[in-house]
Design a protein around this motif. Structure first.
Motif, PDB file in Angstrom:
ATOM      1  N   LEU A 253      12.848   4.846 -32.675  1.00 12.90           N
ATOM      2  CA  LEU A 253      13.035   6.191 -33.200  1.00 12.90           C
ATOM      3  C   LEU A 253      13.318   6.076 -34.688  1.00 12.90           C
ATOM      4  O   LEU A 253      13.995   5.145 -35.141  1.00 12.90           O
ATOM      5  N   TYR A 254      12.812   7.051 -35.437  1.00 14.93           N
ATOM      6  CA  TYR A 254      13.027   7.071 -36.878  1.00 14.93           C
ATOM      7  C   TYR A 254      13.668   8.388 -37.272  1.00 14.93           C
ATOM      8  O   TYR A 254      13.175   9.458 -36.906  1.00 14.93           O
ATOM      9  N   GLN A 255      14.775   8.309 -38.013  1.00 11.85           N
ATOM     10  CA  GLN A 255      15.362   9.522 -38.579  1.00 11.85           C
ATOM     11  C   GLN A 255      14.817   9.688 -39.997  1.00 11.85           C
ATOM     12  O   GLN A 255      14.874   8.766 -40.804  1.00 11.85           O
ATOM     13  N   ILE A 256      14.275  10.868 -40.270  1.00 13.00           N
ATOM     14  CA  ILE A 256      13.632  11.121 -41.563  1.00 13.00           C
ATOM     15  C   ILE A 256      14.133  12.448 -42.137  1.00 13.00           C
ATOM     16  O   ILE A 256      14.655  13.302 -41.417  1.00 13.00           O
ATOM     17  N   THR A 257      13.952  12.613 -43.436  1.00 12.10           N
ATOM     18  CA  THR A 257      14.117  13.925 -44.039  1.00 12.10           C
ATOM     19  C   THR A 257      12.837  14.712 -43.797  1.00 12.10           C
ATOM     20  O   THR A 257      11.803  14.149 -43.426  1.00 12.10           O
ATOM     21  N   ARG A 258      12.893  16.011 -44.047  1.00  9.22           N
ATOM     22  CA  ARG A 258      11.668  16.793 -43.856  1.00  9.22           C
ATOM     23  C   ARG A 258      10.612  16.462 -44.902  1.00  9.22           C
ATOM     24  O   ARG A 258       9.447  16.865 -44.766  1.00  9.22           O
ATOM     25  N   GLN A 259      10.996  15.701 -45.947  1.00 10.22           N
ATOM     26  CA  GLN A 259      10.023  15.223 -46.930  1.00 10.22           C
ATOM     27  C   GLN A 259       9.443  13.856 -46.534  1.00 10.22           C
ATOM     28  O   GLN A 259       8.572  13.332 -47.227  1.00 10.22           O
ATOM     29  N   GLY A 260       9.961  13.281 -45.453  1.00  9.04           N
ATOM     30  CA  GLY A 260       9.414  12.019 -44.964  1.00  9.04           C
ATOM     31  C   GLY A 260      10.176  10.777 -45.365  1.00  9.04           C
ATOM     32  O   GLY A 260       9.754   9.666 -45.036  1.00  9.04           O
ATOM     33  N   ASP A 261      11.296  10.923 -46.064  1.00 10.66           N
ATOM     34  CA  ASP A 261      12.092   9.754 -46.444  1.00 10.66           C
ATOM     35  C   ASP A 261      12.762   9.169 -45.199  1.00 10.66           C
ATOM     36  O   ASP A 261      13.370   9.899 -44.415  1.00 10.66           O
ATOM     37  N   LEU A 262      12.669   7.855 -45.037  1.00  9.69           N
ATOM     38  CA  LEU A 262      13.237   7.192 -43.878  1.00  9.69           C
ATOM     39  C   LEU A 262      14.727   6.969 -44.078  1.00  9.69           C
ATOM     40  O   LEU A 262      15.164   6.345 -45.043  1.00  9.69           O
ATOM     41  N   LEU A 263      15.528   7.480 -43.141  1.00 11.69           N
ATOM     42  CA  LEU A 263      16.983   7.379 -43.217  1.00 11.69           C
ATOM     43  C   LEU A 263      17.547   6.331 -42.263  1.00 11.69           C
ATOM     44  O   LEU A 263      18.539   5.670 -42.586  1.00 11.69           O
ATOM     45  N   LYS A 264      16.936   6.193 -41.092  1.00 17.73           N
ATOM     46  CA  LYS A 264      17.510   5.319 -40.074  1.00 17.73           C
ATOM     47  C   LYS A 264      16.421   4.925 -39.083  1.00 17.73           C
ATOM     48  O   LYS A 264      15.519   5.706 -38.803  1.00 17.73           O
ATOM     49  N   THR A 265      16.537   3.711 -38.543  1.00 22.13           N
ATOM     50  CA  THR A 265      15.628   3.235 -37.506  1.00 22.13           C
ATOM     51  C   THR A 265      16.447   2.762 -36.319  1.00 22.13           C
ATOM     52  O   THR A 265      17.393   1.986 -36.482  1.00 22.13           O
ATOM     53  N   LEU A 266      16.106   3.241 -35.126  1.00 21.27           N
ATOM     54  CA  LEU A 266      16.781   2.834 -33.901  1.00 21.27           C
ATOM     55  C   LEU A 266      15.774   2.154 -32.986  1.00 21.27           C
ATOM     56  O   LEU A 266      14.750   2.739 -32.630  1.00 21.27           O
ATOM     57  N   ASP A 267      16.056   0.917 -32.609  1.00 23.77           N
ATOM     58  CA  ASP A 267      15.187   0.173 -31.706  1.00 23.77           C
ATOM     59  C   ASP A 267      15.608   0.478 -30.270  1.00 23.77           C
ATOM     60  O   ASP A 267      16.752   0.241 -29.883  1.00 23.77           O
TER      61      ASP A 267
END
Length: 287
Positions: A78-92
């Motif tokens: 799972l990837y947490q992103i801003t609505r502009q597409g910047d990657l904030l967090k990755t969960l395996d």
């Protein structure tokens, strides 16, 4: 045609009602074109090196960030992103396997539902939805299901309407919408099943004839509007008490987007974010 027994006539009539009048769609009402009431603007893009073949979106917090994931055959993250597409967090999420993850939904307890129900060939017998809980979504409960009207795996090509890329959560239930792979009329079927761990038969609740594949769905925060994403269009359905979904008021918004769209998430009761398979993010805003 010879006369049918009364019980056969009753069964035929019930089937016609269930399948939207056996092809008669005018009784369900027309779509009102509301394209002029919205603006559509590209606001960002997902990082290609991280999020490949984006396929689902769901809210991550109250400031407008989003959860997303890749399509089947890619990583189980799972990837947490801003609505502009910047990657904030990755969960395996390993050891979960991304057989064919297609959409995300969420409930009032901040749990996510991950739909592993992509079924291009209509032959899967291991359809599942994962309910993810906890601060890092490491608590995983499984909802396994089959379709109430599927008899063959796969059925003949004219009956292949058991693929799914779209669902939403509401009041302890999950509502799924099929992506019809039949070369004939494109019926969208709506199924319902409980949003709790277990093994179920998804109940066929409604259907509608649409000339496009449905690739995402979401419910507005106030629970009144269902959005279904098609190619180049968004279909908006008003939920009305005592009526099936497709009997309610209907609107249609045309999208000036020339690439395949894959995911949709409401930002509020009127506006939403759409993503394309190429990772482009679009904000749709009511004027």
């Amino acid at each position: 045609m010879r006369d049918l027994p009364r019980n056969a006539l009753f069964s035929l009539g019930l089937s016609c009602i269930l399948l939207s009048g056996c092809g008669e769609t005018s009784t369900r009402g027309e779509f009102v074109d509301v394209s002029q009431r919205y603006t559509v603007e590209q606001v960002g893009r997902l990082p290609k090196s991280k999020v490949m073949e984006n396929s689902g979106l769901a809210p991550a917090n109250k400031v407008g960030d989003l959860w997303t994931h890749s399509d089947g055959g890619n990583s189980s993250r799972l990837y947490q992103i801003t609505r502009q597409g910047d990657l904030l967090k990755t969960l395996d999420l390993a050891p979960l396997t991304n057989i064919d993850w297609e959409d995300l939904a969420h409930d009032d307890e901040q749990r996510l539902y991950l739909g592993d129900f992509g079924n291009n060939q209509n032959k899967r017998r291991n359809l599942a939805i994962y309910r993810l809980s906890g601060p890092t979504f490491r608590q995983v409960d499984t909802i396994r299901f089959a379709y109430s009207d599927q008899r063959a795996f796969p059925p003949k090509k004219s009956q292949r309407n058991f693929d799914c890329e779209a669902f939403y959560y509401s009041q302890d239930s999950l509502y799924l919408f099929t992506k019809n792979r039949s070369p004939e009329d494109l019926w969208v079927k709506q199924y319902v099943l409980p949003a709790s761990p277990g093994t179920y038969v998804a109940r066929l609740a409604d259907s509608l004839l649409l000339d496009t594949w449905i690739t995402a769905a979401d419910l507005s925060p106030n629970g009144r509007t269902v959005a279904l994403l098609g190619q180049g269009r968004v279909f908006l359905f008003q939920r009305e008490h005592g009526k099936r979904l497709f009997d309610g008021a209907k609107q249609m918004l045309r999208l000036p987007i020339d690439n395949q769209v894959e995911a949709l998430s409401f930002l509020n009761n009127h506006d939403f974010i759409i993503s394309s398979e190429k990772g482009r993010l679009y904000q749709v805003t009511q004027r």
